[in-house]
Structures are given as structure tokens and as C-alpha cells.
Write an enzyme that holds these catalytic residues in place. Sequence first.
Site, short mmCIF file in Angstrom:
data_model
loop_
_atom_site.label_atom_id
_atom_site.label_comp_id
_atom_site.label_asym_id
_atom_site.label_seq_id
_atom_site.Cartn_x
_atom_site.Cartn_y
_atom_site.Cartn_z
N SER A 50 1.64 -13.59 0.04
CA SER A 50 2.05 -12.99 1.32
C SER A 50 1.39 -13.79 2.45
CB SER A 50 1.58 -11.54 1.38
OG SER A 50 0.16 -11.51 1.41
N ASP A 83 6.00 -14.77 0.02
CA ASP A 83 6.46 -13.38 0.03
C ASP A 83 6.54 -12.89 1.49
OD1 ASP A 83 7.11 -10.89 -1.06
OD2 ASP A 83 5.02 -10.27 -1.32
N HIS A 84 7.61 -12.23 1.83
CA HIS A 84 7.79 -11.63 3.17
C HIS A 84 7.46 -12.56 4.34
CE1 HIS A 84 8.81 -7.63 1.76
NE2 HIS A 84 7.85 -7.75 0.86
N GLU A 142 16.45 -10.43 2.91
CA GLU A 142 16.37 -8.97 2.68
C GLU A 142 17.32 -8.25 3.62
OE1 GLU A 142 12.61 -7.06 1.96
OE2 GLU A 142 13.18 -5.28 3.10
N GLY A 190 2.98 -0.60 -1.96
CA GLY A 190 1.73 0.14 -2.11
C GLY A 190 1.78 1.20 -3.20
N GLY A 224 8.54 -3.57 -4.03
CA GLY A 224 7.87 -2.28 -4.21
C GLY A 224 8.07 -1.76 -5.62
N SER A 225 8.00 -2.66 -6.60
CA SER A 225 8.36 -2.28 -7.97
C SER A 225 7.19 -2.03 -8.90
CB SER A 225 9.28 -3.35 -8.56
OG SER A 225 10.51 -3.29 -7.91
N ASN A 266 9.18 -7.64 -7.89
CA ASN A 266 7.90 -7.86 -7.21
C ASN A 266 6.85 -6.82 -7.62
OD1 ASN A 266 9.33 -9.80 -5.86
ND2 ASN A 266 8.60 -9.20 -3.84
P1 13P Z 1 4.23 -3.14 -4.99
O1 13P Z 1 3.37 -2.68 -3.86
O2 13P Z 1 5.05 -2.02 -5.55
O3 13P Z 1 3.47 -3.83 -6.06
O4 13P Z 1 5.29 -4.18 -4.41
C1 13P Z 1 4.94 -5.51 -4.18
C2 13P Z 1 5.97 -6.25 -3.39
O5 13P Z 1 7.08 -5.83 -3.21
C3 13P Z 1 5.54 -7.53 -2.83
O6 13P Z 1 6.52 -8.11 -2.01
O1 G3H Z 2 4.43 -7.14 0.38
C1 G3H Z 2 3.51 -6.59 -0.18
C2 G3H Z 2 2.60 -7.26 -1.11
O2 G3H Z 2 1.99 -6.29 -1.90
C3 G3H Z 2 1.58 -8.13 -0.42
O3 G3H Z 2 0.69 -7.35 0.25
O4 G3H Z 2 0.56 -8.27 2.55
O5 G3H Z 2 -1.28 -6.85 1.57
O6 G3H Z 2 -0.91 -9.20 0.79
P1 G3H Z 2 -0.30 -7.97 1.38
ZN ZN Z 3 7.76 -6.75 -0.96
#
Ligand code: 13P
Ligand code: G3H
Ligand code: ZN
Length: 349
Positions: A50, A83-84, A142, A190, A224-225, A266
Site C-alpha cells: 500500500s 495496492d490502492h 476499482e 480491516g 477486504g477478503s 486481497n
Molecule cells: P483485508 O483488510 O480484508 O485483509 O483486505 C485487504 C485488502 O483489500 C488490501 O487491499
Molecule cells: O488496503 C488495505 C490494506 O490492508 C493495506 O492497509 O494502508 O494500512 O497498509 P494499509
Molecule cells: Zn483493498
Amino acid sequence: MPLVSMRQLLDEAAKGGYGVGAFNVNDMEQIQAIMMAAKETKSPVIVQASRGARQFAEDLYLFRLIQAAAELNPEIPIAMHQDHGNSFDTCKSAIELGYTSVMMDGSLKEDGKTPASFEENVEVTRRVVDYAHERGVTVEGEIGVLGGVEDGHGAGGSGLEHITDPDQAVEFAELTGVDALAIAIGTSHGAYKFTKKPDGSVLKMDVLIAIHKRLPNTHLVMHGSSSVPKDLQDIVNQYGGKLKETWGVPVEEIQLGIRNGVRKINVDTDNRLAITGAIRKVFAETPEKFDPRDYLKPAREAMKKVVAQRMVQFGQAGHAGDYAPIAIAEIAKGYADGSLTTQPLVAAR
Ligand code: 13P
Ligand code: G3H
Ligand code: ZN
């Protein structure tokens, strides 16, 4: 082997009918845990960072660790994914570092909080696709917005507020040319996703199936899996933690998703829980210990166990040696000459 294109990993997963876990990393132990699990289960894998992770670890430390993982495990195909990503610049900087895949999360504005309009999302995602594909890099977009807030990222609220509209998903895929599409079906980032075991009223697998029917060849991504297993919650709480009762996404629902076009899953929270539980246990049971290796080793082992279990459950186990990785420069040529399609197959309604 060099880092692999995520598009190739997902295309192969589609052929084989399995899903690939994308596990978040922030440090060396988490990277090692994933590689230990991948080696043990012979799995291809997606490692993702991330913006918060890149800041925490510093870009170069983190990227060099991934390169070390690839060098030490030549038999394991690894895609390194942003990620994101919240902006074109975030994605560009990941590509410059050598990431083989980026997520442009244009569902939110650059602040990572405010839902963006469809048009804004399409515009920034399309820009990233053009830049990334020219360099052989995969793009995940997304459409729809997840619930919750992690590390300041997220629109907040429940996961039901911005569920993906299947028609918009089709339009988005057509207008952007993304390689993979993250959709919102009621999950949140989360630990606090659901207040009881989720049913169809809160976890919209019907929406996922509807999207897959319209976009049968598009690689779908479930965010969020984490499953937030009770045994991991219990260990944390047994040793002084204060987690409230909560439910995640049951593995069987993810498996239903995998049968309906989900290729990337994820997972971060489950690993965070495993690590925290293991560290708390050492602290509680042997408070005289102060060598970090005494708690980082069991923490790494606990994460490895979760990751290996997910690799088996998602079906990626055993597939590491199925294919020869295509060089990123060749992937770029594929995008340029059209042999690597970027337009989705859209089924009639
Ligand atoms: P979780 O918080 O469910 O593990 O999701 C992680 C996620 O989607 C990271 O992009
Ligand atoms: O997108 C969510 C992932 O769990 C990454 O979390 O942004 O706290 O590193 P983070
Ligand atoms: Zn995510």
C-alpha cells in the site's frame, strides 16, 4: 526469476480456474512468510504494498527485499503490485521502481476518502492504463467503493453504501481497458466487516455473479477478503488483546467468487492478526525475553501458516511451475500489437 506480469498470473489462473492471493507486505518478515508459504505449496503469488507500506518501509528497502525474494525463489512466479494507488503519480512512481502491476483506485479522489465520480474514475484510470501498458505493467481498477477506513484510506461507512452497479462495471471496463477489476460487494477493509456471519443481505455475491455474467473474461478482484477467523481473534484476546466480536468473508464465499471470475483475492488483516497473536503470546508467556528474534520468528511462522492455508483454499497451490514467465518487454509488445487484449468480452444481458 525476474518479477512477473500480474496479467500473466491472472490469465493463467483463469485458464486453470483458480484464484491468486495478493498479500500485503510492510517488512522483511512478511515477505519471507509469503515466500515460505509459496515455496511449500508451490504457488505463484502476488505481493502488494500500500502507499502506507511504501512510506513505512521506504521504497528502496521494500523493493530490494522483493527482488531478493525473487532471486532466492527462482521457481516461484511473483508479481509485485501497488495496492490502492490514489493518483497517476503514485502509480508512475511504483512503475519507475519496477513494480509489475499497479492498482489505480480511482473510486476515491486523491485524498483516499471522498468517493469520486464515474467520469473522474475513468479519466485517471485510463491515463494510468496508457502509461502502464506501454511499459508492460498490469493495471487493476476499482468501480464501486469498499467500506471502512484503513490507515486513512477508505470512504468509511458500511460496505453496502457503494455497491458496484453491473452496468457501470461493463462501461468502466470498456472505457479504461483495465486488466483486472475490483468490485464492491459489501466487504470492508480491516477486522470489522460484519457483525455476524454474513449472508446475502450484506455480502452481495449475487452482484459479483451478475458482473461475471456480463464480463465473463474480466479478472475480478475481491478486496477486504480476510476471513478474520475466530481462532486468530481468540489468540490475540487470550493474550491481552481487545478485539471486539467480528466476522470476515468466509472462505467458501471466496471460493464461490473464484468459480465466478474472481482471480485476485486481497488479504492483509488475517496476517496482521496472526502476527499480533504470536507476538502477544511470547510477550505474555515469556516476559523475560527481549531479543526481537524470539517473537519475530513465531510471528513469521504464524503468518506463513495463514498464507499457505489460503494458497491451498484459493487453488493456486501447485501451479508455480505451470508456465514460463513472459518478459515484461514482451508483455508491452503484446499490449501494443493488440495480441494482449484490453477490451473486455461483454455478454448480452
Ligand atoms: P483485508 O483488510 O480484508 O485483509 O483486505 C485487504 C485488502 O483489500 C488490501 O487491499
Ligand atoms: O488496503 C488495505 C490494506 O490492508 C493495506 O492497509 O494502508 O494500512 O497498509 P494499509
Ligand atoms: Zn483493498
